[in-house]
Design a protein around this motif. Structure first.
Motif, PDB file in Angstrom:
ATOM      1  N   LEU A  50       0.836  -1.194   0.000  1.00 55.87           N
ATOM      2  CA  LEU A  50       0.000   0.000   0.000  1.00 55.87           C
ATOM      3  C   LEU A  50       0.878   1.253   0.000  1.00 55.87           C
ATOM      4  CD1 LEU A  50      -2.743  -1.008   2.580  1.00 55.87           C
ATOM      5  CD2 LEU A  50      -2.947  -0.916   0.108  1.00 55.87           C
ATOM      6  N   MET A  51       0.473   2.263  -0.743  1.00 55.99           N
ATOM      7  CA  MET A  51       1.259   3.480  -0.868  1.00 55.99           C
ATOM      8  C   MET A  51       1.418   4.170   0.486  1.00 55.99           C
ATOM      9  SD  MET A  51      -0.013   5.120  -4.495  1.00 55.99           S
ATOM     10  CE  MET A  51      -1.725   5.264  -3.962  1.00 55.99           C
ATOM     11  N   CYS A  52       2.618   4.614   0.778  1.00 57.60           N
ATOM     12  CA  CYS A  52       2.898   5.281   2.051  1.00 57.60           C
ATOM     13  C   CYS A  52       2.116   6.573   2.196  1.00 57.60           C
ATOM     14  CB  CYS A  52       4.400   5.557   2.173  1.00 57.60           C
ATOM     15  SG  CYS A  52       5.436   4.077   2.206  1.00 57.60           S
ATOM     16  N   CYS A  53       1.800   7.237   1.071  1.00 55.80           N
ATOM     17  CA  CYS A  53       1.123   8.528   1.132  1.00 55.80           C
ATOM     18  C   CYS A  53      -0.318   8.402   1.610  1.00 55.80           C
ATOM     19  CB  CYS A  53       1.168   9.217  -0.229  1.00 55.80           C
ATOM     20  SG  CYS A  53       0.491   8.238  -1.587  1.00 55.80           S
ATOM     21  N   LEU A  54      -0.857   7.184   1.725  1.00 52.41           N
ATOM     22  CA  LEU A  54      -2.210   7.028   2.259  1.00 52.41           C
ATOM     23  C   LEU A  54      -2.289   7.488   3.706  1.00 52.41           C
ATOM     24  CD1 LEU A  54      -3.247   3.530   0.835  1.00 52.41           C
ATOM     25  CD2 LEU A  54      -3.972   5.771   0.028  1.00 52.41           C
ATOM     26  N   ALA A  55      -1.169   7.470   4.400  1.00 50.66           N
ATOM     27  CA  ALA A  55      -1.165   7.840   5.817  1.00 50.66           C
ATOM     28  C   ALA A  55      -0.930   9.318   6.040  1.00 50.66           C
ATOM     29  CB  ALA A  55      -0.093   7.043   6.565  1.00 50.66           C
ATOM     30  N   TYR A  56      -0.568  10.065   4.996  1.00 52.63           N
ATOM     31  CA  TYR A  56      -0.205  11.464   5.191  1.00 52.63           C
ATOM     32  C   TYR A  56      -1.370  12.291   5.721  1.00 52.63           C
ATOM     33  CZ  TYR A  56       4.005  10.453   2.475  1.00 52.63           C
ATOM     34  OH  TYR A  56       5.193   9.942   2.029  1.00 52.63           O
ATOM     35  N   GLU A  57      -2.561  12.159   5.121  1.00 57.68           N
ATOM     36  CA  GLU A  57      -3.709  12.990   5.486  1.00 57.68           C
ATOM     37  C   GLU A  57      -4.808  12.197   6.189  1.00 57.68           C
ATOM     38  OE1 GLU A  57      -4.958  14.646   1.816  1.00 57.68           O
ATOM     39  OE2 GLU A  57      -3.171  15.873   1.534  1.00 57.68           O
ATOM     40  N   HIS A  58      -4.463  10.991   6.621  1.00 61.48           N
ATOM     41  CA  HIS A  58      -5.498  10.144   7.217  1.00 61.48           C
ATOM     42  C   HIS A  58      -6.088  10.753   8.479  1.00 61.48           C
ATOM     43  CE1 HIS A  58      -6.849   6.427   9.499  1.00 61.48           C
ATOM     44  NE2 HIS A  58      -7.635   6.476   8.449  1.00 61.48           N
ATOM     45  N   GLU A  59      -5.269  11.414   9.264  1.00 61.02           N
ATOM     46  CA  GLU A  59      -5.763  12.026  10.501  1.00 61.02           C
ATOM     47  C   GLU A  59      -6.811  13.097  10.206  1.00 61.02           C
ATOM     48  OE1 GLU A  59      -4.016  14.366  14.451  1.00 61.02           O
ATOM     49  OE2 GLU A  59      -2.663  13.595  12.908  1.00 61.02           O
ATOM     50  N   GLN A  60      -6.591  13.894   9.161  1.00 55.54           N
ATOM     51  CA  GLN A  60      -7.551  14.928   8.799  1.00 55.54           C
ATOM     52  C   GLN A  60      -8.845  14.311   8.277  1.00 55.54           C
ATOM     53  OE1 GLN A  60      -7.512  18.121   9.337  1.00 55.54           O
ATOM     54  NE2 GLN A  60      -9.469  18.472   8.302  1.00 55.54           N
ATOM     55  N   TYR A  61      -8.732  13.226   7.496  1.00 51.14           N
ATOM     56  CA  TYR A  61      -9.936  12.546   7.002  1.00 51.14           C
ATOM     57  C   TYR A  61     -10.752  11.991   8.168  1.00 51.14           C
ATOM     58  CZ  TYR A  61      -8.869  12.689   2.006  1.00 51.14           C
ATOM     59  OH  TYR A  61      -8.664  13.101   0.713  1.00 51.14           O
ATOM     60  N   GLN A  62     -10.092  11.403   9.131  1.00 50.41           N
ATOM     61  CA  GLN A  62     -10.804  10.865  10.290  1.00 50.41           C
ATOM     62  C   GLN A  62     -11.517  11.982  11.046  1.00 50.41           C
ATOM     63  OE1 GLN A  62      -7.674   8.634  12.369  1.00 50.41           O
ATOM     64  NE2 GLN A  62      -8.869   6.793  12.019  1.00 50.41           N
ATOM     65  N   LYS A  63     -10.850  13.104  11.218  1.00 49.33           N
ATOM     66  CA  LYS A  63     -11.452  14.222  11.943  1.00 49.33           C
ATOM     67  C   LYS A  63     -12.674  14.750  11.215  1.00 49.33           C
ATOM     68  CE  LYS A  63     -10.288  18.822  13.736  1.00 49.33           C
ATOM     69  NZ  LYS A  63      -9.222  19.847  13.852  1.00 49.33           N
ATOM     70  N   THR A  64     -12.596  14.839   9.882  1.00 44.95           N
ATOM     71  CA  THR A  64     -13.722  15.353   9.106  1.00 44.95           C
ATOM     72  C   THR A  64     -14.889  14.372   9.097  1.00 44.95           C
ATOM     73  OG1 THR A  64     -12.167  16.554   7.699  1.00 44.95           O
ATOM     74  CG2 THR A  64     -14.402  16.280   6.874  1.00 44.95           C
ATOM     75  N   ARG A  65     -14.600  13.086   8.948  1.00 41.45           N
ATOM     76  CA  ARG A  65     -15.675  12.090   8.891  1.00 41.45           C
ATOM     77  C   ARG A  65     -16.436  11.992  10.211  1.00 41.45           C
ATOM     78  NH1 ARG A  65     -15.493   8.449   4.458  1.00 41.45           N
ATOM     79  NH2 ARG A  65     -16.777   6.992   5.645  1.00 41.45           N
ATOM     80  N   LYS A  66     -15.773  12.269  11.335  1.00 36.99           N
ATOM     81  CA  LYS A  66     -16.464  12.243  12.616  1.00 36.99           C
ATOM     82  C   LYS A  66     -17.511  13.347  12.711  1.00 36.99           C
ATOM     83  CE  LYS A  66     -12.817  10.076  15.372  1.00 36.99           C
ATOM     84  NZ  LYS A  66     -11.847  10.244  16.490  1.00 36.99           N
ATOM     85  N   GLN A  67     -17.325  14.424  11.960  1.00 43.49           N
ATOM     86  CA  GLN A  67     -18.280  15.529  11.968  1.00 43.49           C
ATOM     87  C   GLN A  67     -19.408  15.329  10.960  1.00 43.49           C
ATOM     88  OE1 GLN A  67     -15.938  19.034  11.243  1.00 43.49           O
ATOM     89  NE2 GLN A  67     -14.625  18.710  13.025  1.00 43.49           N
ATOM     90  N   MET A  68     -19.316  14.265  10.152  1.00 43.94           N
ATOM     91  CA  MET A  68     -20.325  14.001   9.131  1.00 43.94           C
ATOM     92  C   MET A  68     -21.255  12.878   9.565  1.00 43.94           C
ATOM     93  SD  MET A  68     -18.145  14.112   5.575  1.00 43.94           S
ATOM     94  CE  MET A  68     -17.695  15.673   4.825  1.00 43.94           C
ATOM     95  N   PRO A  69     -22.514  12.902   9.107  1.00 48.17           N
ATOM     96  CA  PRO A  69     -23.417  11.773   9.387  1.00 48.17           C
ATOM     97  C   PRO A  69     -23.018  10.552   8.565  1.00 48.17           C
ATOM     98  CG  PRO A  69     -24.475  13.349   7.937  1.00 48.17           C
ATOM     99  CD  PRO A  69     -23.175  13.978   8.349  1.00 48.17           C
ATOM    100  N   LYS A  70     -23.405   9.395   9.010  1.00 51.20           N
ATOM    101  CA  LYS A  70     -23.066   8.175   8.296  1.00 51.20           C
ATOM    102  C   LYS A  70     -23.976   7.982   7.088  1.00 51.20           C
ATOM    103  CE  LYS A  70     -21.251   5.720  12.325  1.00 51.20           C
ATOM    104  NZ  LYS A  70     -21.335   4.499  13.171  1.00 51.20           N
ATOM    105  N   THR A  71     -23.479   7.201   6.132  1.00 47.43           N
ATOM    106  CA  THR A  71     -24.262   6.906   4.936  1.00 47.43           C
ATOM    107  C   THR A  71     -25.517   6.134   5.307  1.00 47.43           C
ATOM    108  OG1 THR A  71     -22.213   6.809   3.655  1.00 47.43           O
ATOM    109  CG2 THR A  71     -24.174   5.837   2.662  1.00 47.43           C
TER     110      THR A  71
END
Length: 321
Positions: free
Chosen positions: A201-222
């Motif tokens: 798996l590409m190493c760059c997947l981990a670069y912005e993962h923390e920001q994605y997690q933070k944003t998804r917690k503020q969003m409703p689930k599908t």
């Protein structure tokens, strides 16, 4: 705290600390340092400074000297010999029929040892190969098996983004990367699209993962019901990067899919339980004698530390979640 300098043996390699002695090398200078393999040339990455002893892997070795023109000429000659040695090693591996892929060979600065790096799917019995190579090169031979990520770092190349591989530019350590990171970023779970040239798996997947997690917690689930500027609707898709949400809303006699900014969406809170408004029953307090006779429990709560499991191959299992 000892006074040290930080050096790297390759551009994106690990940082090692050495005692400079009476020398004062600056960042970017090349020095000759003492290692377990012998004398090696390294480039200064951190100038003279104090460092905590916990960060130093004992023993603390010394800087022998600044690199001289003679050392530079010897290094050029050594690189030429390494190319010749690599071709000979390839022939011997094929001759012995070993299941191994040679990656690189390296001589030490004094050419007293030849390091041979290779990859293989399993254990390899290379004792006969070592004897043949030692009789040819008349020096000590050390074979070292490495992983596919280290192979990509040694060889180098271009990633899917068109830039040089991160492991050859700035990554000093390989961080764990899981398929969950790709799923949180709404990426295709096709292995060919999220894997690097090393096959992992590409190493760059981990670069912005923390920001994605933070944003998804503020969003409703599908699949959840939400309130939009156009009325109630059902969440169909999330876009954490753009911070937008696709919602199916009522439009006339049918429905329509519209995309809204995350700030314009309100969650529909579930109704309160029927017994929530009733006053809680008053607990009967025990007598003073009963309290003094009882053994009080330990007020400290236990703390559980979770461990994240990295998944590299089981893509189908995660995709079905």
């Amino acid at each position: 705290m000892p006074m040290v300098i930080g050096v790297r043996f390759v551009q994106a390699g690990k940082l090692f600390y050495f005692s400079p002695g009476t020398l004062s090398p600056q960042v970017g200078d090349s020095v000759v340092v003492e290692t377990a393999r012998g004398a090696e040339i390294a480039k200064v990455a951190e100038s003279l400074h104090l460092v905590d002893e916990k960060l130093i892997k004992p023993p603390l070795r010394s800087v022998l000297r600044m690199m001289t023109p003679a050392d530079l000429e010897q290094q050029i000659h050594r690189k030429e010999r390494e190319q010749e040695a690599l071709a000979i090693c390839h022939e011997k591996v094929e001759e012995h029929g070993l299941d191994m892929k040679l990656v690189r060979v390296e001589y030490t600065l004094d050419q007293g040892k030849l390091m041979v790096y290779f990859t293989s799917n399993g254990r390899v019995d290379f004792r006969r190969l070592v004897k043949d190579l030692a009789s040819i090169f008349r020096t000590r031979i050390e074979l070292k098996q490495i992983g596919v990520r280290d192979e990509a770092r040694m060889i180098g190349g271009l990633g899917p983004c068109g830039r040089s591989l991160c492991c050859t530019q700035h990554l000093s350590d390989f961080q764990p990367v899981s398929i969950r990171m790709a799923k949180d970023q709404c990426l295709s779970l096709n292995p060919t699209k999220i894997s690097g040239v090393c096959g992992r798996l590409m190493c760059c997947l981990a670069y912005e993962h923390e920001q994605y997690q933070k944003t998804r917690k503020q969003m409703p689930k599908t699949g959840k019901e939400v309130i939009t500027p156009d009325g109630r609707g059902i969440v169909l898709d999330l876009n954490p990067l753009m911070e937008s949400i696709k919602v199916r809303v009522q439009h006339g006699d049918g429905t329509e899919v519209r995309e809204y900014p995350m700030q314009e969406i309100q969650r529909v809170h579930p109704p309160a339980p029927s017994g929530e408004g009733k006053p809680a029953k008053r607990r009967k307090e025990p007598s003073i004698d009963a309290v003094s006779a009882a053994t009080l429990p330990d007020p400290d709560d236990e703390e559980f530390i979770g461990t994240e499991i990295d998944v590299f191959d089981d893509i189908k299992k995660v995709a079905d979640d």
